[in-house]
Scaffold this motif. Structure first.
Motif, mmCIF file in Angstrom:
data_model
loop_
_atom_site.group_PDB
_atom_site.id
_atom_site.type_symbol
_atom_site.label_atom_id
_atom_site.label_comp_id
_atom_site.label_asym_id
_atom_site.label_seq_id
_atom_site.Cartn_x
_atom_site.Cartn_y
_atom_site.Cartn_z
ATOM 1 N N GLY A 19 -19.777 18.684 26.257
ATOM 2 C CA GLY A 19 -18.464 19.282 26.078
ATOM 3 C C GLY A 19 -17.447 18.623 26.974
ATOM 4 O O GLY A 19 -17.767 17.747 27.793
ATOM 5 N N LYS A 32 -28.589 19.768 20.703
ATOM 6 C CA LYS A 32 -27.384 19.730 21.533
ATOM 7 C C LYS A 32 -26.729 21.109 21.544
ATOM 8 O O LYS A 32 -26.719 21.803 20.514
ATOM 9 C CB LYS A 32 -26.395 18.697 20.994
ATOM 10 N N ALA A 71 -23.070 22.234 22.032
ATOM 11 C CA ALA A 71 -21.684 21.764 22.141
ATOM 12 C C ALA A 71 -20.821 22.910 22.624
ATOM 13 O O ALA A 71 -20.644 23.916 21.914
ATOM 14 C CB ALA A 71 -21.195 21.239 20.797
ATOM 15 N N THR A 123 -16.088 16.151 21.542
ATOM 16 C CA THR A 123 -17.234 17.053 21.360
ATOM 17 C C THR A 123 -17.470 17.326 19.883
ATOM 18 O O THR A 123 -18.618 17.385 19.429
ATOM 19 C CB THR A 123 -17.001 18.364 22.122
ATOM 20 N N ILE A 179 -21.204 16.887 16.809
ATOM 21 C CA ILE A 179 -21.844 17.998 16.097
ATOM 22 C C ILE A 179 -22.580 17.485 14.861
ATOM 23 O O ILE A 179 -22.032 16.740 14.045
ATOM 24 C CB ILE A 179 -20.795 19.057 15.701
ATOM 25 N N THR A 222 -27.196 20.834 16.283
ATOM 26 C CA THR A 222 -26.248 21.254 17.310
ATOM 27 C C THR A 222 -26.000 22.757 17.212
ATOM 28 O O THR A 222 -25.802 23.293 16.114
ATOM 29 C CB THR A 222 -24.912 20.507 17.161
#
Length: 442
Positions: A223, A300, A302, A316, A320, A324
């Protein structure tokens, strides 16, 4: 003949009970020297006083167990001394054993290595002993126990037996081509070889499930600076693992914590904030590492700052994908705004704890999907994968071989590759590598 070895078989340090193991042809005589008494019956626990055979000093009142070869963990004569766990007691017993002729301190993994060399374990079972010792979660323990009970070795040995039968048919067709054998013997084993190649391909195509379970699922928190990534890491870890500051760019390097989510091991990583213009070359390197970790992560997280809505950090957003989990943090400070339902976000506040349970449940579901143990045992090490890949390639060559002699050689190579996994053939050069990471006493 093996020498007799000894070592502390429980964790070092102060404890209520410590176990010293002795294995080898001199185990019984070592016990007699420590007790000054006749040897007890095998597999019967006896409480007795131990003394230093050189000085006669009392060492401990210990519970002793004796196992006679081959009915022991190592396949040799084995003695276990269950001592009071004080450091002075353990040190005194170890020093007394060091004075006895023909005994030496065990090397790391030597007890398990002797169990392998004496046919008590195959290599997959020996590796599972190390995995069980290192297991930190329920799922890791279950996988290690299944492998230690022989599930993986039985699967590979079964495949190897089928290859041995196929090879026997091919060689019979070669050696007795002029005799009255049934026609097409070699051709009859082609479906067996093709079927086995398919089974191995399916086994390999498991997404690295077993290896991931041993090492942990990697989750990267990404982020923009000040999105609250470090606060989120600390909240999930339930401790202050990362420094939290209002100044942008505080996190420069990767910070990792190991978590147990629903019994599955997870490595959660906090990364540097993503932005186009870094303050200096150190932050620039941190951003490069953050992108690299995001690319290699299994999942991930985010993180967006909810106070900036409806604006979202484009760097960021670019990361995605289907692996994510989108999180809007600082919702306790944000005004009512569009939470972008198209991103299926989870609204949290790392400060107040709101929404954290929902995020943990989501990450646990991801972990279970990728790490859950199926009905078929998973391969757990890179060396297994390399040998199975070699085996399958040999089988595919055998199917295309223009001559039965060439097909036989490829089937032989495939069988040898399987044998290396369990230690049936050609593994002497692997043993030091496999056992060197064991701790002393195992």
């Amino acid at each position: 003949m093996f020498t007799t070895i000894y070592a502390l078989a429980t964790a070092p340090g102060r404890s209520s009970v410590a176990v010293v193991r002795i294995s080898g042809p001199g185990a019984g005589s070592a016990l007699a020297a420590l007790t000054g008494r006749p040897l007890p019956m095998p597999r019967r626990a006896v409480l007795t006083k131990l003394r230093n055979p050189k000085t006669g000093d009392a060492l401990d009142d210990a519970l002793i167990l004796r196992f006679v070869a081959p009915a022991s963990f190592t396949g040799e004569d084995v003695v276990e001394l269950h001592l009071h766990g004080g450091r002075a007691v353990v040190t005194g017993v170890i020093e007394a054993l060091a004075t006895l002729p023909g005994l030496r301190l065990a090397e790391p993994g030597e007890f398990t290595r002797r169990a392998f060399e004496n046919g008590k374990l195959d290599l997959t079972e020996a590796e599972a002993v190390a995995d069980l010792i290192d297991a930190e979660t329920t799922a890791q323990r279950r996988q290690a126990l299944r492998q230690m009970e022989g599930a993986l070795g039985k699967l590979y040995d079964g495949w190897r037996e089928r290859l041995t039968r196929a090879l026997a048919h091919i060689e019979a067709d070669i050696d007795f081509a002029e005799d009255d054998l049934p026609g097409g013997v070699a051709d009859a084993v082609r479906p067996v070889i093709a079927g086995l190649a398919g089974e191995i391909a399916a086994h390999l195509n498991d997404g690295g499930r077993g290896e991931r379970l041993r090492e942990g699922l990697h989750i990267a928190i990404v982020g923009a600076p000040n999105a609250g990534k470090s606060s989120l890491l600390n909240a999930l870890a339930r401790r202050d693992a990362a420094i939290v500051s209002a100044r942008a760019g505080t996190t420069r390097d990767i910070i990792e914590v190991h978590l147990d989510l629903g019994g599955y091991p997870v490595v959660l990583a906090d990364t540097a904030g993503l932005r186009e213009a870094a303050a200096d070359e150190v932050e620039e390197e941190g951003i490069r590492r953050a992108r690299d970790r995001a690319a290699r992560a299994d999942v991930k997280v985010a993180v967006f700052d909810a106070t900036t809505l409806p604006d979202l950090d484009p760097a960021t957003l670019d990361l995605i994908d289907r692996d994510t989990v989108v999180v809007f943090n600082k919702t306790d400070l944000a005004k009512a705004a569009d939470l972008r339902p198209d991103l299926s976000p989870i609204a949290v506040s790392a400060q107040t704890g709101a929404g954290l349970k929902l995020l943990e449940d989501k990450l646990t579901a991801y972990s279970a999907d990728r790490l859950a143990i199926g009905s078929t045992p998973s391969l757990t090490r890179a060396r297994h994968r390399e040998a199975l890949t070699e085996c399958r390639e040999s089988l595919l060559r055998a199917l295309e071989a223009p001559l039965p002699e060439l097909a036989a050689e490829d089937v032989r190579l495939a069988s040898r590759a399987l044998g290396r996994i369990t230690g049936r053939v050609d593994v002497e050069d692997l043993l030091d590598v496999i056992f060197r990471d064991f701790c002393i006493g195992k």
